[in-house]
Design an enzyme around this catalytic site. Structure first.
Site, short mmCIF file in Angstrom:
data_model
loop_
_atom_site.label_atom_id
_atom_site.label_comp_id
_atom_site.label_asym_id
_atom_site.label_seq_id
_atom_site.Cartn_x
_atom_site.Cartn_y
_atom_site.Cartn_z
N ALA A 37 0.82 -1.21 0.00
CA ALA A 37 0.00 0.00 0.00
C ALA A 37 0.86 1.27 0.00
O ALA A 37 0.34 2.38 -0.16
CB ALA A 37 -0.92 0.01 1.23
N GLY A 38 2.15 1.13 0.19
CA GLY A 38 3.03 2.30 0.31
C GLY A 38 3.37 2.94 -1.02
O GLY A 38 2.99 2.43 -2.08
N PRO A 77 20.72 -0.26 -0.43
CA PRO A 77 20.14 0.99 0.07
C PRO A 77 19.61 1.86 -1.06
O PRO A 77 18.87 2.80 -0.81
CB PRO A 77 21.33 1.67 0.75
CG PRO A 77 22.54 1.10 0.08
CD PRO A 77 22.17 -0.29 -0.33
N HIS A 93 18.34 18.50 -3.51
CA HIS A 93 17.08 17.80 -3.23
C HIS A 93 15.98 18.81 -2.93
O HIS A 93 16.24 19.99 -2.68
CB HIS A 93 17.24 16.86 -2.02
CG HIS A 93 17.98 15.60 -2.36
ND1 HIS A 93 19.35 15.52 -2.34
CD2 HIS A 93 17.54 14.37 -2.74
CE1 HIS A 93 19.72 14.29 -2.69
NE2 HIS A 93 18.65 13.58 -2.94
N LYS A 152 13.50 17.98 2.44
CA LYS A 152 14.52 17.05 2.96
C LYS A 152 15.16 17.63 4.22
O LYS A 152 15.55 18.79 4.25
CB LYS A 152 15.58 16.78 1.89
CG LYS A 152 16.58 15.70 2.29
CD LYS A 152 17.35 15.17 1.11
CE LYS A 152 18.40 14.17 1.52
NZ LYS A 152 17.81 12.94 2.11
P1 NAD Z 1 5.72 4.36 2.69
O1 NAD Z 1 5.55 4.81 4.10
O2 NAD Z 1 4.96 5.06 1.61
O3 NAD Z 1 5.39 2.78 2.56
C1 NAD Z 1 5.72 1.83 3.53
C2 NAD Z 1 4.58 0.84 3.62
O4 NAD Z 1 4.95 -0.21 4.52
C3 NAD Z 1 3.29 1.47 4.17
O5 NAD Z 1 2.19 1.17 3.33
C4 NAD Z 1 3.16 0.85 5.55
O6 NAD Z 1 1.79 0.67 5.95
C5 NAD Z 1 3.86 -0.48 5.35
N1 NAD Z 1 4.30 -1.06 6.62
C6 NAD Z 1 4.99 -0.45 7.61
N2 NAD Z 1 5.17 -1.29 8.63
C7 NAD Z 1 4.59 -2.46 8.28
C8 NAD Z 1 4.44 -3.71 8.93
N3 NAD Z 1 4.91 -3.91 10.17
N4 NAD Z 1 3.81 -4.70 8.26
C9 NAD Z 1 3.30 -4.50 7.03
N5 NAD Z 1 3.42 -3.31 6.37
C10 NAD Z 1 4.03 -2.31 7.00
O7 NAD Z 1 7.28 4.43 2.42
P2 NAD Z 1 8.07 4.29 1.05
O8 NAD Z 1 8.42 5.64 0.56
O9 NAD Z 1 7.33 3.38 0.13
O10 NAD Z 1 9.42 3.59 1.55
C11 NAD Z 1 9.41 2.33 2.21
C12 NAD Z 1 10.82 1.96 2.61
O11 NAD Z 1 11.64 1.83 1.44
C13 NAD Z 1 11.55 3.00 3.47
O12 NAD Z 1 12.40 2.34 4.37
C14 NAD Z 1 12.36 3.79 2.45
O13 NAD Z 1 13.48 4.45 3.02
C15 NAD Z 1 12.78 2.68 1.54
N6 NAD Z 1 13.19 3.09 0.19
C16 NAD Z 1 14.30 2.46 -0.32
C17 NAD Z 1 14.72 2.74 -1.60
C18 NAD Z 1 15.87 1.97 -2.18
O14 NAD Z 1 16.25 2.19 -3.35
N7 NAD Z 1 16.46 1.03 -1.41
C19 NAD Z 1 14.01 3.67 -2.39
C20 NAD Z 1 12.88 4.29 -1.84
C21 NAD Z 1 12.47 3.97 -0.54
#
Ligand code: NAD
Length: 254
Positions: free
Chosen positions: A9-10, A106, A139, A143
Site C-alpha cells: 500500500a506504500g 540501500p 534535493h 529534505k
Molecule cells: P511508505 O511509508 O509510503 O510505505 C511503507 C509501507 O509499509 C506502508 O504502506 C506501511 O503501511 C507499510 N508497513 C509499515 N510497517 C509495516 C508492517 N509492520 N507490516 C506490514 N506493512 C508495513 O514508504 P516508502 O516511501 O514506500 O518507503 C518504504 C521503505 O523503502 C523506506 O524504508 C524507504 O526508506 C525505503 N526506500 C528504499 C529505496 C531503495 O532504493 N532502497 C528507495 C525508496 C524507498
C-alpha cells in the site's frame, strides 16, 4: 514468476506492483498494515512467502526480523529495499542470506549504483594530492538531512578507492574564513529547493583538467524498476546475500 510485495500500500509498493506487471511477472498480492485497493492481501508475511517465488519488501526497519525469518523458512527469495536497519536487523538479513537468496541494497537506482562503482575506481586512479574530489547534491525543500545518504555513499566510495576513511577527510558545509582547501579532502555541498527528486554530481578537479559525473533521478520509479530487475535476477539463485552490483553484473571477480 510470482512476486509478493511487502508494503504494497506504500508509495514504493504501489510502483513496484505496476513495474512487476510491466515486466511480465505475476503479482500474487502483498502484506501491509494499510489497505491496498485492488490488491490481494495476505494474512501475514509467512503466507506471502509461501505463495511467492520472490518477496520484494519496501516497508519499515521494524519488520526486518520477522520478514527475514519468514523468507528463510519458506525458502523464498527476498529483495529488500527498506532502509534504516540497525546492526541487529542487518545481522538477521545476513542470516536469511545463508538460507535463501537475498538482494539488499540501500539504493536500487541502477544509475546511482554504477556511479558509486565508478567513484571508487576514479578515487583509486586519480591521486588525492592533485585531484580534488567534491560532491554536490540537490534535493527538494522538505529534505531534513544533509548531505544526502547517496552523497555520503559516493564520498565513501571515493575514500575507499583512495584507501582512507571518509570520516578522516570529509569537508562539509564550508562557510566564512575556511582557509585553503585541505589536500586529500572530500568536499560536500548541499543545495535545497523546489521538488527536486535527487541530483548528485561528483567532481574531480585538478590543475589542468576536471571530470564531472552527474546523476539525476526524475522519479521514484527508478528505484522500483531496479528492484523488479533484482527480483528477476535473484529468482532461483543459490542462497547468498547479494547487492545491486551483482544484479548489474558488475561484481569484481575474485
Ligand atoms: P511508505 O511509508 O509510503 O510505505 C511503507 C509501507 O509499509 C506502508 O504502506 C506501511 O503501511 C507499510 N508497513 C509499515 N510497517 C509495516 C508492517 N509492520 N507490516 C506490514 N506493512 C508495513 O514508504 P516508502 O516511501 O514506500 O518507503 C518504504 C521503505 O523503502 C523506506 O524504508 C524507504 O526508506 C525505503 N526506500 C528504499 C529505496 C531503495 O532504493 N532502497 C528507495 C525508496 C524507498
Amino acid at each position: 514468476m510470482k512476486i509478493g510485495i511487502a508494503g504494497i500500500a506504500g508509495r514504493m509498493g504501489q510502483l513496484l506492483a505496476e513495474e512487476a506487471v510491466a515486466a511480465g511477472f505475476t503479482v500474487v498480492g502483498g502484506v501491509d498494515r494499510a489497505p491496498a485497493p485492488g490488491a490481494v492481501m495476505f494474512a501475514d508475511i509467512a503466507a506471502l512467502a509461501a505463495a511467492a517465488d520472490v518477496v520484494v519488501d519496501f516497508t519499515h526497519a521494524s519488520t526486518a526480523l520477522a520478514h527475514a525469518a519468514a523468507v528463510a523458512e519458506a525458502g523464498c527469495a527476498w529483495v529488500l529495499g527498506t532502509t534504516g536497519l540497525d546492526a541487529g536487523q542487518e545481522a538477521a538479513v545476513a542470516a536469511a542470506g545463508r538460507r535463501t537468496a537475498v538482494v539488499y541494497a540501500p539504493n536500487y537506482s541502477p544509475g546511482v549504483v554504477l556511479l558509486a562503482a565508478l567513484a571508487e575506481r576514479l578515487g583509486a586512479a586519480l591521486p588525492a594530492d592533485s585531484y580534488d574530489a567534491e560532491i554536490v547534491e540537490m534535493h527538494h525543500r522538505q529534505k531534513v538531512d544533509a548531505p544526502s545518504g547517496t552523497a555520503v555513499a559516493l564520498g565513501r566510495a571515493v575514500a575507499k578507492g583512495r584507501g582512507v576513511r571518509l570520516e578522516d577527510v570529509t569537508d562539509s558545509g564550508r562557510g566564512g574564513h575556511t582557509g585553503a582547501r585541505r589536500t586529500g579532502a572530500i568536499g560536500f555541498a548541499a543545495l535545497r529547493g523546489g521538488q527536486v527528486v535527487g541530483e548528485h554530481t561528483l567532481i574531480f578537479a585538478a590543475a589542468h583538467e576536471q571530470i564531472a559525473l552527474s546523476h539525476r533521478a526524475f522519479d521514484r520509479r527508478a528505484f522500483a524498476t531496479g528492484a523488479i530487475r533484482a527480483a528477476g535476477w535473484v529468482r532461483g539463485r543459490p542462497a547468498g546475500l547479494y547487492g545491486m552490483l551483482d544484479v548489474l553484473g558488475m561484481t569484481t571477480q575474485a
